[in-house]
Design a protein around this motif. Structure first.
Motif, PDB file in Angstrom:
ATOM      1  N   LEU A   1     -32.771  53.724  29.632  1.00 39.93           N
ATOM      2  CA  LEU A   1     -32.208  55.056  29.400  1.00 39.93           C
ATOM      3  C   LEU A   1     -31.732  55.258  27.960  1.00 39.93           C
ATOM      4  O   LEU A   1     -31.205  56.316  27.630  1.00 39.93           O
ATOM      5  CB  LEU A   1     -31.045  55.306  30.357  1.00 39.93           C
ATOM      6  CG  LEU A   1     -31.413  55.396  31.835  1.00 39.93           C
ATOM      7  CD1 LEU A   1     -30.170  55.338  32.700  1.00 39.93           C
ATOM      8  CD2 LEU A   1     -32.188  56.668  32.097  1.00 39.93           C
ATOM      9  N   THR A   2     -31.943  54.286  27.103  1.00 39.76           N
ATOM     10  CA  THR A   2     -31.421  54.339  25.737  1.00 39.76           C
ATOM     11  C   THR A   2     -31.984  55.514  24.951  1.00 39.76           C
ATOM     12  O   THR A   2     -31.245  56.226  24.270  1.00 39.76           O
ATOM     13  CB  THR A   2     -31.707  53.021  24.997  1.00 39.76           C
ATOM     14  OG1 THR A   2     -31.111  51.963  25.736  1.00 39.76           O
ATOM     15  CG2 THR A   2     -31.154  53.032  23.600  1.00 39.76           C
TER      16      THR A   2
ATOM     17  N   GLU B   1     -26.726  75.054  27.579  1.00 39.35           N
ATOM     18  CA  GLU B   1     -26.644  74.189  26.411  1.00 39.35           C
ATOM     19  C   GLU B   1     -25.993  72.881  26.845  1.00 39.35           C
ATOM     20  O   GLU B   1     -25.198  72.848  27.779  1.00 39.35           O
ATOM     21  CB  GLU B   1     -25.879  74.834  25.264  1.00 39.35           C
ATOM     22  CG  GLU B   1     -24.440  75.114  25.523  1.00 39.35           C
ATOM     23  CD  GLU B   1     -23.763  75.811  24.343  1.00 39.35           C
ATOM     24  OE1 GLU B   1     -22.612  75.442  24.058  1.00 39.35           O
ATOM     25  OE2 GLU B   1     -24.355  76.701  23.728  1.00 39.35           O
ATOM     26  N   LEU B   2     -26.360  71.819  26.150  1.00 43.11           N
ATOM     27  CA  LEU B   2     -25.827  70.502  26.473  1.00 43.11           C
ATOM     28  C   LEU B   2     -24.384  70.425  26.006  1.00 43.11           C
ATOM     29  O   LEU B   2     -24.077  70.708  24.846  1.00 43.11           O
ATOM     30  CB  LEU B   2     -26.674  69.419  25.813  1.00 43.11           C
ATOM     31  CG  LEU B   2     -26.359  67.980  26.158  1.00 43.11           C
ATOM     32  CD1 LEU B   2     -26.377  67.747  27.664  1.00 43.11           C
ATOM     33  CD2 LEU B   2     -27.352  67.062  25.484  1.00 43.11           C
ATOM     34  N   TYR B   3     -23.485  70.071  26.912  1.00 46.24           N
ATOM     35  CA  TYR B   3     -22.056  70.060  26.637  1.00 46.24           C
ATOM     36  C   TYR B   3     -21.522  68.639  26.421  1.00 46.24           C
ATOM     37  O   TYR B   3     -20.761  68.397  25.503  1.00 46.24           O
ATOM     38  CB  TYR B   3     -21.326  70.733  27.797  1.00 46.24           C
ATOM     39  CG  TYR B   3     -19.829  70.779  27.667  1.00 46.24           C
ATOM     40  CD1 TYR B   3     -19.221  71.615  26.747  1.00 46.24           C
ATOM     41  CD2 TYR B   3     -19.025  69.996  28.475  1.00 46.24           C
ATOM     42  CE1 TYR B   3     -17.843  71.660  26.629  1.00 46.24           C
ATOM     43  CE2 TYR B   3     -17.648  70.034  28.372  1.00 46.24           C
ATOM     44  CZ  TYR B   3     -17.055  70.869  27.441  1.00 46.24           C
ATOM     45  OH  TYR B   3     -15.695  70.915  27.326  1.00 46.24           O
ATOM     46  N   LYS B   4     -21.937  67.691  27.273  1.00 47.57           N
ATOM     47  CA  LYS B   4     -21.399  66.334  27.196  1.00 47.57           C
ATOM     48  C   LYS B   4     -22.398  65.348  27.793  1.00 47.57           C
ATOM     49  O   LYS B   4     -23.143  65.684  28.706  1.00 47.57           O
ATOM     50  CB  LYS B   4     -20.079  66.257  27.962  1.00 47.57           C
ATOM     51  CG  LYS B   4     -19.332  64.967  27.792  1.00 47.57           C
ATOM     52  CD  LYS B   4     -17.976  65.023  28.457  1.00 47.57           C
ATOM     53  CE  LYS B   4     -17.231  63.729  28.234  1.00 47.57           C
ATOM     54  NZ  LYS B   4     -15.918  63.741  28.863  1.00 47.57           N
ATOM     55  N   VAL B   5     -22.364  64.107  27.301  1.00 48.81           N
ATOM     56  CA  VAL B   5     -23.232  63.032  27.787  1.00 48.81           C
ATOM     57  C   VAL B   5     -22.354  61.860  28.200  1.00 48.81           C
ATOM     58  O   VAL B   5     -21.429  61.494  27.485  1.00 48.81           O
ATOM     59  CB  VAL B   5     -24.201  62.556  26.681  1.00 48.81           C
ATOM     60  CG1 VAL B   5     -25.103  61.452  27.193  1.00 48.81           C
ATOM     61  CG2 VAL B   5     -25.008  63.703  26.134  1.00 48.81           C
ATOM     62  N   ASN B   6     -22.654  61.270  29.353  1.00 49.80           N
ATOM     63  CA  ASN B   6     -21.930  60.093  29.809  1.00 49.80           C
ATOM     64  C   ASN B   6     -22.954  59.041  30.209  1.00 49.80           C
ATOM     65  O   ASN B   6     -23.713  59.230  31.145  1.00 49.80           O
ATOM     66  CB  ASN B   6     -21.024  60.426  30.998  1.00 49.80           C
ATOM     67  CG  ASN B   6     -20.206  59.241  31.455  1.00 49.80           C
ATOM     68  OD1 ASN B   6     -20.502  58.095  31.140  1.00 49.80           O
ATOM     69  ND2 ASN B   6     -19.171  59.516  32.221  1.00 49.80           N
ATOM     70  N   GLY B   7     -22.952  57.926  29.497  1.00 51.55           N
ATOM     71  CA  GLY B   7     -23.886  56.849  29.786  1.00 51.55           C
ATOM     72  C   GLY B   7     -23.177  55.562  30.145  1.00 51.55           C
ATOM     73  O   GLY B   7     -23.679  54.483  29.877  1.00 51.55           O
ATOM     74  N   GLN B   8     -22.004  55.654  30.751  1.00 53.04           N
ATOM     75  CA  GLN B   8     -21.218  54.460  31.039  1.00 53.04           C
ATOM     76  C   GLN B   8     -21.537  53.820  32.380  1.00 53.04           C
ATOM     77  O   GLN B   8     -21.017  52.767  32.688  1.00 53.04           O
ATOM     78  CB  GLN B   8     -19.731  54.800  30.968  1.00 53.04           C
ATOM     79  CG  GLN B   8     -19.311  55.206  29.575  1.00 53.04           C
ATOM     80  CD  GLN B   8     -17.848  55.591  29.499  1.00 53.04           C
ATOM     81  OE1 GLN B   8     -17.196  55.775  30.508  1.00 53.04           O
ATOM     82  NE2 GLN B   8     -17.339  55.715  28.294  1.00 53.04           N
ATOM     83  N   THR B   9     -22.369  54.455  33.191  1.00 53.44           N
ATOM     84  CA  THR B   9     -22.745  53.899  34.491  1.00 53.44           C
ATOM     85  C   THR B   9     -24.114  53.246  34.362  1.00 53.44           C
ATOM     86  O   THR B   9     -25.073  53.888  33.935  1.00 53.44           O
ATOM     87  CB  THR B   9     -22.798  55.009  35.566  1.00 53.44           C
ATOM     88  OG1 THR B   9     -21.541  55.682  35.591  1.00 53.44           O
ATOM     89  CG2 THR B   9     -23.110  54.439  36.927  1.00 53.44           C
ATOM     90  N   ALA B  10     -24.221  51.973  34.715  1.00 54.97           N
ATOM     91  CA  ALA B  10     -25.489  51.248  34.603  1.00 54.97           C
ATOM     92  C   ALA B  10     -26.570  51.914  35.439  1.00 54.97           C
ATOM     93  O   ALA B  10     -26.357  52.256  36.590  1.00 54.97           O
ATOM     94  CB  ALA B  10     -25.299  49.812  35.047  1.00 54.97           C
TER      95      ALA B  10
ATOM     96  N   GLN C   1     -27.883  64.398  36.735  1.00 51.89           N
ATOM     97  CA  GLN C   1     -27.834  62.944  36.830  1.00 51.89           C
ATOM     98  C   GLN C   1     -29.254  62.411  36.705  1.00 51.89           C
ATOM     99  O   GLN C   1     -30.153  62.842  37.422  1.00 51.89           O
ATOM    100  CB  GLN C   1     -27.243  62.491  38.156  1.00 51.89           C
ATOM    101  CG  GLN C   1     -27.190  60.992  38.296  1.00 51.89           C
ATOM    102  CD  GLN C   1     -26.621  60.529  39.626  1.00 51.89           C
ATOM    103  OE1 GLN C   1     -26.292  61.340  40.483  1.00 51.89           O
ATOM    104  NE2 GLN C   1     -26.509  59.230  39.794  1.00 51.89           N
ATOM    105  N   ILE C   2     -29.442  61.480  35.790  1.00 53.79           N
ATOM    106  CA  ILE C   2     -30.748  60.843  35.583  1.00 53.79           C
ATOM    107  C   ILE C   2     -30.584  59.380  35.967  1.00 53.79           C
ATOM    108  O   ILE C   2     -29.747  58.681  35.406  1.00 53.79           O
ATOM    109  CB  ILE C   2     -31.202  60.967  34.119  1.00 53.79           C
ATOM    110  CG1 ILE C   2     -31.233  62.436  33.689  1.00 53.79           C
ATOM    111  CG2 ILE C   2     -32.559  60.297  33.928  1.00 53.79           C
ATOM    112  CD1 ILE C   2     -31.373  62.632  32.200  1.00 53.79           C
TER     113      ILE C   2
END
Length: 123
Positions: free
Chosen positions: A6-7, A26-35, A55-56
């Motif tokens: 997902l990088t 529009e894109l507001y926020k990104v969270n990539g802290q969940t594996a 959610q991806i």
């Protein structure tokens, strides 16, 4: 932090915060802290709060590795959109294309006497 699978999506999303995406969001926020997962918050242009969560998930044991869920947040019941939309995509460029346009390109191979040909369809 997100997994290697997902990088590219995480970097792309971080570089597109505040920029327009599909369906006039529009894109507001990104969270990539969940594996294995990446969460995007989207808002309609001019809105103060996010309206949608995407959610991806990356699942390597499926033919289409990326499962994408589009969900309205509870405070957005007035928006004329599907409550939930689920698409399966094969790679990160397909996910980015879907995020930008809302269209999913499906490729299918068909054999003919002249050789193999490939058809593309947009959903």
């Amino acid at each position: 932090m997100t997994s290697d699978s997902l990088t590219e999506l995480y970097r792309w999303a971080r570089n597109h915060i505040g920029q327009p995406l599909m369906l006039d969001y529009e894109l507001y926020k990104v969270n990539g802290q969940t594996a294995g997962s990446l969460f995007l918050l989207l808002r309609q242009h001019g809105s103060l709060r996010p309206d949608v969560e995407i959610q991806i998930e990356y699942t390597p044991d499926r033919p289409l590795f990326y499962q994408v869920d589009f969900r309205l947040l509870p405070v957005t019941s007035r928006l004329p959109c599907p409550e939930r939309l689920h698409v399966n995509l094969a790679n990160q460029p397909e996910v980015i294309q879907w995020l930008l346009t809302g269209n999913k390109r499906i490729s299918s191979s068909a054999s003919s006497e002249a050789g193999d040909s490939q058809n593309s369809f947009l959903i």
